[in-house]
Design a protein around this motif. Structure first.
Motif, PDB file in Angstrom:
ATOM      1  N   GLY A 220      43.951  47.423  33.753  1.00 48.57           N
ATOM      2  CA  GLY A 220      42.830  46.579  33.351  1.00 48.57           C
ATOM      3  C   GLY A 220      41.736  46.588  34.391  1.00 48.57           C
ATOM      4  O   GLY A 220      41.977  46.833  35.578  1.00 48.57           O
ATOM      5  N   GLY A 221      40.501  46.308  33.945  1.00 49.50           N
ATOM      6  CA  GLY A 221      39.361  46.424  34.839  1.00 49.50           C
ATOM      7  C   GLY A 221      39.409  45.501  36.033  1.00 49.50           C
ATOM      8  O   GLY A 221      39.119  45.901  37.161  1.00 49.50           O
ATOM      9  N   VAL A 222      39.798  44.256  35.826  1.00 53.84           N
ATOM     10  CA  VAL A 222      39.817  43.292  36.929  1.00 53.84           C
ATOM     11  C   VAL A 222      40.902  43.637  37.943  1.00 53.84           C
ATOM     12  O   VAL A 222      40.661  43.676  39.149  1.00 53.84           O
ATOM     13  CB  VAL A 222      40.006  41.860  36.391  1.00 53.84           C
ATOM     14  CG1 VAL A 222      40.262  40.883  37.535  1.00 53.84           C
ATOM     15  CG2 VAL A 222      38.774  41.421  35.606  1.00 53.84           C
ATOM     16  N   ARG A 223      42.113  43.904  37.460  1.00 51.65           N
ATOM     17  CA  ARG A 223      43.214  44.200  38.384  1.00 51.65           C
ATOM     18  C   ARG A 223      42.982  45.525  39.116  1.00 51.65           C
ATOM     19  O   ARG A 223      43.251  45.634  40.320  1.00 51.65           O
ATOM     20  CB  ARG A 223      44.546  44.239  37.625  1.00 51.65           C
ATOM     21  CG  ARG A 223      45.753  44.495  38.515  1.00 51.65           C
ATOM     22  CD  ARG A 223      45.845  43.477  39.641  1.00 51.65           C
ATOM     23  NE  ARG A 223      46.958  43.755  40.548  1.00 51.65           N
ATOM     24  CZ  ARG A 223      47.074  43.232  41.754  1.00 51.65           C
ATOM     25  NH1 ARG A 223      46.146  42.403  42.215  1.00 51.65           N
ATOM     26  NH2 ARG A 223      48.107  43.524  42.508  1.00 51.65           N
ATOM     27  N   THR A 224      42.472  46.522  38.421  1.00 51.45           N
ATOM     28  CA  THR A 224      42.170  47.799  39.073  1.00 51.45           C
ATOM     29  C   THR A 224      41.137  47.608  40.182  1.00 51.45           C
ATOM     30  O   THR A 224      41.279  48.142  41.295  1.00 51.45           O
ATOM     31  CB  THR A 224      41.652  48.803  38.030  1.00 51.45           C
ATOM     32  OG1 THR A 224      42.717  49.145  37.144  1.00 51.45           O
ATOM     33  CG2 THR A 224      41.113  50.061  38.681  1.00 51.45           C
ATOM     34  N   THR A 225      40.107  46.846  39.892  1.00 49.82           N
ATOM     35  CA  THR A 225      39.076  46.571  40.893  1.00 49.82           C
ATOM     36  C   THR A 225      39.660  45.802  42.073  1.00 49.82           C
ATOM     37  O   THR A 225      39.309  46.048  43.235  1.00 49.82           O
ATOM     38  CB  THR A 225      37.921  45.788  40.251  1.00 49.82           C
ATOM     39  OG1 THR A 225      37.426  46.520  39.122  1.00 49.82           O
ATOM     40  CG2 THR A 225      36.787  45.574  41.242  1.00 49.82           C
ATOM     41  N   HIS A 226      40.560  44.869  41.790  1.00 47.59           N
ATOM     42  CA  HIS A 226      41.219  44.086  42.842  1.00 47.59           C
ATOM     43  C   HIS A 226      41.948  45.008  43.822  1.00 47.59           C
ATOM     44  O   HIS A 226      41.814  44.868  45.052  1.00 47.59           O
ATOM     45  CB  HIS A 226      42.201  43.113  42.179  1.00 47.59           C
ATOM     46  CG  HIS A 226      42.675  42.021  43.080  1.00 47.59           C
ATOM     47  ND1 HIS A 226      43.454  40.975  42.635  1.00 47.59           N
ATOM     48  CD2 HIS A 226      42.497  41.803  44.418  1.00 47.59           C
ATOM     49  CE1 HIS A 226      43.712  40.159  43.642  1.00 47.59           C
ATOM     50  NE2 HIS A 226      43.159  40.641  44.736  1.00 47.59           N
ATOM     51  N   LEU A 227      42.708  45.950  43.297  1.00 51.50           N
ATOM     52  CA  LEU A 227      43.452  46.872  44.158  1.00 51.50           C
ATOM     53  C   LEU A 227      42.510  47.712  45.018  1.00 51.50           C
ATOM     54  O   LEU A 227      42.767  47.942  46.208  1.00 51.50           O
ATOM     55  CB  LEU A 227      44.338  47.776  43.305  1.00 51.50           C
ATOM     56  CG  LEU A 227      45.563  47.111  42.676  1.00 51.50           C
ATOM     57  CD1 LEU A 227      46.211  48.039  41.652  1.00 51.50           C
ATOM     58  CD2 LEU A 227      46.580  46.713  43.736  1.00 51.50           C
ATOM     59  N   LEU A 228      41.407  48.179  44.437  1.00 53.08           N
ATOM     60  CA  LEU A 228      40.466  48.997  45.200  1.00 53.08           C
ATOM     61  C   LEU A 228      39.714  48.168  46.241  1.00 53.08           C
ATOM     62  O   LEU A 228      39.407  48.666  47.337  1.00 53.08           O
ATOM     63  CB  LEU A 228      39.486  49.682  44.251  1.00 53.08           C
ATOM     64  CG  LEU A 228      40.063  50.819  43.409  1.00 53.08           C
ATOM     65  CD1 LEU A 228      39.015  51.357  42.449  1.00 53.08           C
ATOM     66  CD2 LEU A 228      40.576  51.960  44.303  1.00 53.08           C
ATOM     67  N   LEU A 229      39.403  46.925  45.929  1.00 52.10           N
ATOM     68  CA  LEU A 229      38.766  46.060  46.922  1.00 52.10           C
ATOM     69  C   LEU A 229      39.697  45.815  48.102  1.00 52.10           C
ATOM     70  O   LEU A 229      39.258  45.797  49.264  1.00 52.10           O
ATOM     71  CB  LEU A 229      38.362  44.737  46.274  1.00 52.10           C
ATOM     72  CG  LEU A 229      37.152  44.785  45.328  1.00 52.10           C
ATOM     73  CD1 LEU A 229      37.038  43.473  44.556  1.00 52.10           C
ATOM     74  CD2 LEU A 229      35.865  45.059  46.100  1.00 52.10           C
TER      75      LEU A 229
END
Length: 545
Positions: A220-229
């Motif tokens: 998902g977009g939010v969780r994927t972004t969280h991991l990259l952040l």
């Protein structure tokens, strides 16, 4: 291999490790398997969705009126958000891939043809029949500004967990580990290659590391972004740092209803209702503003669809809707027998003028019985299409579904707080702009003018002119379509992934998510998510690392 609750204890490596078992993760896994690769999938949920999870617990939404709560807009389980997906399959339009002067930060590094090649495979994967999303409508050729040839097709098996679980259990090359959360991305000493994903039990416990040749973030977009952040915090040089594109341009769609469409000849509405084909695949016609008009008027891509008129408004003259209104007026029957698929578009409360609804019910009793039978048949199907039935007044709620302009100030970022597992939490600052709302209103005006000029009908607005922009903004909310935060651009200063969905500066890390979309168009994202995931799997099968 099979479905398991533990990682392999022998430390073996796979060709592909996928974080997430929703539509994107499943599409990547099954297509990689077909191409001879070995796959391990890591899913934070189980075989059934749960109401809370890591994403919802670790997220602070700054404007809760604009963005849905995470336990509502996401699902942690095999099948992911397909548990809540309505099943509508629609591809992007050609204009969506183009740079447009009136849409800042628009333009993709690929074109329509690059993804259209995967429409057939995506349609098969999602069980929506033919990949033909155009159906000419004879007699409507005189429309100068609008196009009525676009259709959305509805999956006959929208719950992907039910559709693909048996196949996963029989697969010799896919191992699905449920109840496991990816907590971090481990890099090698060069800082350019992922060596493994850090994984723990979703309820806590020790962290393990899973190795593979390729890693795909599909949670998902939010969780994927969280991991990259989180990764960027450890490697500040990656992806432009805090001023770079990661986490920015968060968008979805602006959608709602502000008017009733009225057909002068009620028979004209028939072609805009749900139509099943010989395989019982339903399609719904969409009214679009032509691409040339979008450019001339400076509009964002917008689609219109019919929905039931307000059930409480007796002017629809439909016996079945009036019968539903009478039941909704009774607290003993309303909630017991009728779901939100019937009442969600009832923008007028159940009417106290019961005698007029009784009159509608008795005016054509055979038609009332036929419509009620159709409603019951739709409830018995897995298809989650909204119930939409014709009426003799030619009056329907007009739903709009439009893209947002990419806005770098609409973003996801790490907070200074930490969750119960010691992971930084998120702040979501999701925004709509005046351009989003003004474009929607102007699209209505163009459609209204076109209907009046051709004698087809008109729009009956629910609000005075001065209140319409405010009404559009008041009902604007999303979070279901998580796009833009890992956008696809050739230049690492402008985007997070390249045209193959590989994360810039990292050799073997890829993203399968609507978060890679630089713009969102007017289409629901699931169909394109799957098309891009299948394209990514084909790419992985030919890459040497």
């Amino acid at each position: 291999m099979t479905i398991a609750s533990e990682l392999p204890k022998d430390g073996r490596s796979f060709d592909v490790c996928i974080a997430g078992a929703g539509p994107a993760g499943l599409a990547v896994a099954l297509e990689c398997e077909a191409r001879g690769l070995s796959i391990i999938m890591i899913e934070a949920g189980g075989l059934q969705p749960r109401s809370t999870g890591l994403v919802s617990e670790a997220t602070d939404i700054l404007d809760k009126l604009r963005h849905g709560q995470m336990n509502v807009v996401t699902r942690q389980a095999l099948g992911g958000t397909s548990w809540a997906w309505g099943g509508e399959c629609i591809p992007f339009d050609r204009i969506d891939f183009e740079p447009r002067d009136h849409v800042p930060h628009s333009g993709w590094p690929i074109g329509y043809k690059d993804i259209a090649a995967w429409h057939g495979a995506a349609a098969k994967f999602l069980a929506c029949g033919s990949p033909n999303f155009f159906r000419a409508l004879s007699g409507w050729e005189d429309l100068a500004s609008c196009n009525v040839d676009h259709i959305g097709r509805f999956s006959t098996s929208s719950n992907l967990a039910n559709r693909y679980r048996n196949r996963l259990e029989r697969s010799p090359n896919i191992l699905l580990c449920v109840g496991k959360t990816v907590t971090g991305i481990e890099m090698d000493v060069s800082g350019s290659t992922v060596s493994g994903l850090n994984i723990r039990n979703s309820l806590g416990g020790a962290t393990e590391t899973q190795k593979a040749r390729f890693f795909v973030l599909a949670g998902g977009g939010v969780r994927t972004t969280h991991l990259l952040l989180n990764l960027q915090r450890s490697f500040p040089h990656l992806l432009g740092g805090d001023s770079g594109p990661l986490g920015r341009y968060y968008m979805g769609h602006i959608a709602g209803e502000i008017s009733t469409i009225v057909f002068n000849d009620p028979k004209d509405s028939v072609d805009f209702l749900f139509q099943p084909d010989s395989r019982k695949v339903y399609a719904l016609r969409r009214i679009k503003i032509k691409e040339g008009v979008q450019k001339r008027e400076g509009l964002l891509n917008t689609a219109f669809m019919l929905r039931n008129p307000a059930i409480g408004d007796h002017r629809h003259m439909n016996g079945a809707l009036s019968l539903i209104n009478l039941c909704l007026s009774n607290p003993l029957t309303g909630q017991r027998f009728f779901s939100r698929r019937l009442s969600s578009h009832s923008n007028v409360p159940p009417s106290p003028q019961r005698w007029k609804h009784v009159g509608n019910t008795l005016r054509a009793p055979m038609r009332t019985v036929k419509d009620i039978k159709m409603i019951l048949q739709q409830f018995l199907q897995e298809t989650k299409i909204p119930v939409l039935i014709g009426n003799n007044a030619g009056r329907y709620t007009l739903r709009y579904h439009a893209e947002q302009v990419p806005n770098p100030e609409s973003r996801i970022r790490l907070a200074d707080q930490f969750d119960r597992f010691g992971e930084p939490t998120l702040k979501i600052d999701f925004r709509f702009t005046d351009q989003d709302a003004r474009s929607v209103l102007r699209a209505h005006e163009i459609l209204d003018h076109e209907l009046r000029m051709t004698g087809r009908g008109y729009l009956d607005y629910w609000y005075p002119l001065k209140e319409r922009l405010a009404a559009i903004m008041d009902i604007a909310t999303d979070g279901y379509h998580q796009a833009g935060t890992t956008r696809m651009k050739t230049d690492p200063q402008e985007g997070v992934v390249d045209e193959s969905c590989r994360v810039h500066q990292i050799r073997n890390l890829y993203i399968a998510s609507s978060s890679v979309f630089p713009t969102t168009g007017s289409a629901n994202p699931t169909f394109s998510i799957v098309a891009f995931a299948l394209r990514l799997a084909a790419h992985l099968s030919g890459v040497q690392v």
